[in-house]
Design a protein around this motif. Structure first.
Motif, PDB file in Angstrom:
ATOM      1  N   ILE A  57      17.117 -64.239 -25.394  1.00 20.35           N
ATOM      2  CA  ILE A  57      17.364 -65.180 -26.233  1.00 20.35           C
ATOM      3  C   ILE A  57      16.203 -65.465 -27.449  1.00 20.35           C
ATOM      4  N   VAL A  58      16.440 -65.895 -28.278  1.00 22.79           N
ATOM      5  CA  VAL A  58      15.536 -65.231 -29.447  1.00 22.79           C
ATOM      6  C   VAL A  58      15.953 -67.281 -30.059  1.00 22.79           C
ATOM      7  N   ALA A  59      16.652 -67.809 -29.784  1.00 19.38           N
ATOM      8  CA  ALA A  59      16.436 -69.366 -30.485  1.00 19.38           C
ATOM      9  C   ALA A  59      16.834 -70.302 -28.702  1.00 19.38           C
ATOM     10  N   ALA A  60      16.559 -71.041 -29.047  1.00 18.70           N
ATOM     11  CA  ALA A  60      16.963 -72.447 -27.722  1.00 18.70           C
ATOM     12  C   ALA A  60      16.239 -73.824 -28.592  1.00 18.70           C
ATOM     13  N   PRO A  61      17.688 -75.151 -28.062  1.00 18.71           N
ATOM     14  CA  PRO A  61      16.804 -76.275 -28.032  1.00 18.71           C
ATOM     15  C   PRO A  61      14.853 -76.031 -27.885  1.00 18.71           C
ATOM     16  N   GLN A  62      14.784 -78.133 -29.054  1.00 22.86           N
ATOM     17  CA  GLN A  62      13.821 -78.232 -29.244  1.00 22.86           C
ATOM     18  C   GLN A  62      12.898 -77.957 -27.334  1.00 22.86           C
ATOM     19  N   GLY A  63      11.646 -77.439 -26.808  1.00 18.90           N
ATOM     20  CA  GLY A  63      11.499 -77.427 -25.904  1.00 18.90           C
ATOM     21  C   GLY A  63      11.894 -76.853 -24.906  1.00 18.90           C
ATOM     22  N   ALA A  64      12.191 -76.127 -25.005  1.00 22.11           N
ATOM     23  CA  ALA A  64      13.770 -74.708 -24.042  1.00 22.11           C
ATOM     24  C   ALA A  64      12.456 -73.917 -23.910  1.00 22.11           C
TER      25      ALA A  64
ATOM     26  N   LEU B 263      11.809 -69.279 -23.197  1.00 21.07           N
ATOM     27  CA  LEU B 263      12.660 -68.587 -23.992  1.00 21.07           C
ATOM     28  C   LEU B 263      13.469 -67.579 -23.328  1.00 21.07           C
ATOM     29  N   THR B 264      13.163 -67.476 -21.817  1.00 21.33           N
ATOM     30  CA  THR B 264      13.179 -66.914 -20.790  1.00 21.33           C
ATOM     31  C   THR B 264      14.408 -68.034 -19.668  1.00 21.33           C
ATOM     32  N   ILE B 265      14.988 -68.639 -19.826  1.00 24.94           N
ATOM     33  CA  ILE B 265      15.630 -69.132 -19.072  1.00 24.94           C
ATOM     34  C   ILE B 265      16.794 -70.237 -19.811  1.00 24.94           C
ATOM     35  N   LEU B 266      17.762 -70.111 -19.809  1.00 32.27           N
ATOM     36  CA  LEU B 266      19.013 -70.128 -20.832  1.00 32.27           C
ATOM     37  C   LEU B 266      18.810 -71.999 -20.417  1.00 32.27           C
TER      38      LEU B 266
ATOM     39  N   PHE C 252      25.205 -76.557 -20.230  1.00 27.83           N
ATOM     40  CA  PHE C 252      25.695 -75.210 -20.435  1.00 27.83           C
ATOM     41  C   PHE C 252      25.493 -74.138 -21.513  1.00 27.83           C
ATOM     42  N   HIS C 253      24.281 -73.863 -21.964  1.00 30.27           N
ATOM     43  CA  HIS C 253      23.543 -73.658 -22.378  1.00 30.27           C
ATOM     44  C   HIS C 253      23.603 -73.776 -24.029  1.00 30.27           C
ATOM     45  N   PHE C 254      24.068 -74.957 -24.317  1.00 26.76           N
ATOM     46  CA  PHE C 254      24.197 -75.213 -25.527  1.00 26.76           C
ATOM     47  C   PHE C 254      22.990 -75.041 -26.618  1.00 26.76           C
ATOM     48  N   GLY C 255      23.117 -74.629 -27.861  1.00 22.25           N
ATOM     49  CA  GLY C 255      21.677 -74.263 -28.138  1.00 22.25           C
ATOM     50  C   GLY C 255      21.244 -73.023 -28.162  1.00 22.25           C
ATOM     51  N   ASN C 256      21.310 -72.425 -27.122  1.00 22.67           N
ATOM     52  CA  ASN C 256      21.016 -70.828 -27.170  1.00 22.67           C
ATOM     53  C   ASN C 256      21.378 -70.108 -27.706  1.00 22.67           C
ATOM     54  N   ILE C 257      20.289 -68.732 -28.486  1.00 16.84           N
ATOM     55  CA  ILE C 257      21.036 -67.696 -29.330  1.00 16.84           C
ATOM     56  C   ILE C 257      20.805 -66.719 -28.841  1.00 16.84           C
ATOM     57  N   ALA C 258      21.332 -65.600 -28.277  1.00 14.99           N
ATOM     58  CA  ALA C 258      20.865 -64.494 -27.622  1.00 14.99           C
ATOM     59  C   ALA C 258      20.512 -63.159 -28.153  1.00 14.99           C
ATOM     60  N   VAL C 259      20.253 -62.060 -28.601  1.00 19.56           N
ATOM     61  CA  VAL C 259      20.499 -61.320 -29.131  1.00 19.56           C
ATOM     62  C   VAL C 259      21.090 -60.076 -28.430  1.00 19.56           C
ATOM     63  N   PHE C 260      21.759 -59.063 -28.872  1.00 22.50           N
ATOM     64  CA  PHE C 260      21.774 -57.999 -27.635  1.00 22.50           C
ATOM     65  C   PHE C 260      22.169 -56.656 -28.014  1.00 22.50           C
ATOM     66  N   ASP C 261      21.660 -55.652 -27.489  1.00 20.70           N
ATOM     67  CA  ASP C 261      21.474 -54.170 -27.472  1.00 20.70           C
ATOM     68  C   ASP C 261      22.171 -53.132 -26.648  1.00 20.70           C
TER      69      ASP C 261
ATOM     70  N   TYR D   6      24.979 -63.548 -29.653  1.00 22.58           N
ATOM     71  CA  TYR D   6      25.510 -64.463 -28.838  1.00 22.58           C
ATOM     72  C   TYR D   6      25.157 -66.009 -28.817  1.00 22.58           C
ATOM     73  N   VAL D   7      26.323 -67.341 -29.785  1.00 23.05           N
ATOM     74  CA  VAL D   7      25.541 -68.376 -29.471  1.00 23.05           C
ATOM     75  C   VAL D   7      26.271 -69.652 -28.369  1.00 23.05           C
ATOM     76  N   TYR D   8      25.364 -69.911 -27.908  1.00 21.47           N
ATOM     77  CA  TYR D   8      26.282 -71.455 -27.039  1.00 21.47           C
ATOM     78  C   TYR D   8      26.310 -72.251 -28.262  1.00 21.47           C
ATOM     79  N   ASN D   9      27.859 -72.583 -28.134  1.00 26.60           N
ATOM     80  CA  ASN D   9      27.987 -73.388 -29.253  1.00 26.60           C
ATOM     81  C   ASN D   9      28.745 -75.113 -28.840  1.00 26.60           C
ATOM     82  N   ALA D  10      28.949 -75.471 -27.160  1.00 26.57           N
ATOM     83  CA  ALA D  10      29.233 -75.895 -26.494  1.00 26.57           C
ATOM     84  C   ALA D  10      28.635 -76.999 -25.540  1.00 26.57           C
ATOM     85  N   LYS D  11      29.082 -78.234 -26.726  1.00 27.13           N
ATOM     86  CA  LYS D  11      28.143 -79.080 -25.255  1.00 27.13           C
ATOM     87  C   LYS D  11      28.683 -79.280 -23.499  1.00 27.13           C
ATOM     88  N   SER D  12      29.920 -79.220 -23.597  1.00 26.87           N
ATOM     89  CA  SER D  12      30.689 -80.122 -23.360  1.00 26.87           C
ATOM     90  C   SER D  12      32.028 -79.067 -21.272  1.00 26.87           C
ATOM     91  N   THR D  13      31.180 -77.389 -22.369  1.00 27.55           N
ATOM     92  CA  THR D  13      31.663 -76.099 -21.246  1.00 27.55           C
ATOM     93  C   THR D  13      30.981 -75.615 -21.615  1.00 27.55           C
TER      94      THR D  13
END
Length: 183
Positions: free
Chosen positions: A54-61, A63-66, A70-79, A100-107
């Motif tokens: 996880i390289v970005a998360a909602p404020q106060g979140a 970075l080691t836990i989604l 619905f993980h809204f606001g998390n951005i993860a990079v992968f290899d 991948y960017v978690y982009n929904a608040k309802s699912t």
């Protein structure tokens, strides 16, 4: 007057030929392949085995836990390693690299942008993907938007299916790729 009649006649012929051509209703793929990619997300304890973080998360979140909701606001990079079968320990044929960017608040839903970087005896080159991934749907389609090497200018559809998962640390995707434009 004669010129306008000739122009109308030429236009009529052109439209007749255009409308007479029937476009194929369903085009068969020019190439297909099935690959698996294995994602192990960093959770603060698995840095040796992790293939994504996880390289970005909602404020106060953390970075080691989604994030919750619905993980809204998390951005993860992968290899991630790519294999020809569903075994994580099989010889990799390449790497899945992107985000991948978690982009929904309802699912549970994510937007994916990534490349398969293949370097095996069978395939060399990249395949590029982008699209929405409604994670709770059994099968999801994303666009194949191009490639290089053996996949130069290829386009098509990739059907994703979550093949396995272990909590929020590991998941495996089966990627069924159908190319409809091959050069």
């Amino acid at each position: 007057m004669a010129t306008s009649k000739i122009n109308v006649f030429i236009l009529f012929i052109f439209l007749s030929l255009t409308l007479a051509y029937s476009y194929p209703k369903h085009k068969e793929p020019c190439k297909t392949m099935v690959l698996y990619f294995h994602d192990i997300i960093y959770n603060g304890e698995n840095k040796e085995n992790a293939t994504s973080a996880i390289v970005a998360a909602p404020q106060g979140a953390n970075l080691t836990i989604l994030a919750d909701q619905f993980h809204f606001g998390n951005i993860a990079v992968f290899d991630d390693p790519i294999t020809l079968d569903n075994n994580l320990h099989s010889t990799p044929v390449g790497r899945a690299q992107g985000m991948y960017v978690y982009n929904a608040k309802s699912t549970f839903s994510a937007w994916l942008g990534f490349s398969f970087v293949l370097n095996s005896t069978d395939y060399k080159g990249t395949i590029n993907f982008a699209g929405a991934d409604p994670i709770l749907t059994k099968t999801r389609d994303i666009s194949v938007i191009g490639g290089t090497g053996d996949f130069f200018m290829h386009r098509g559809i990739a059907t994703l299916m979550t093949d396995a998962y272990e909590g929020e640390v590991y998941f495996r995707l089966r990627v069924d790729i159908k190319f409809y434009e091959c050069w």
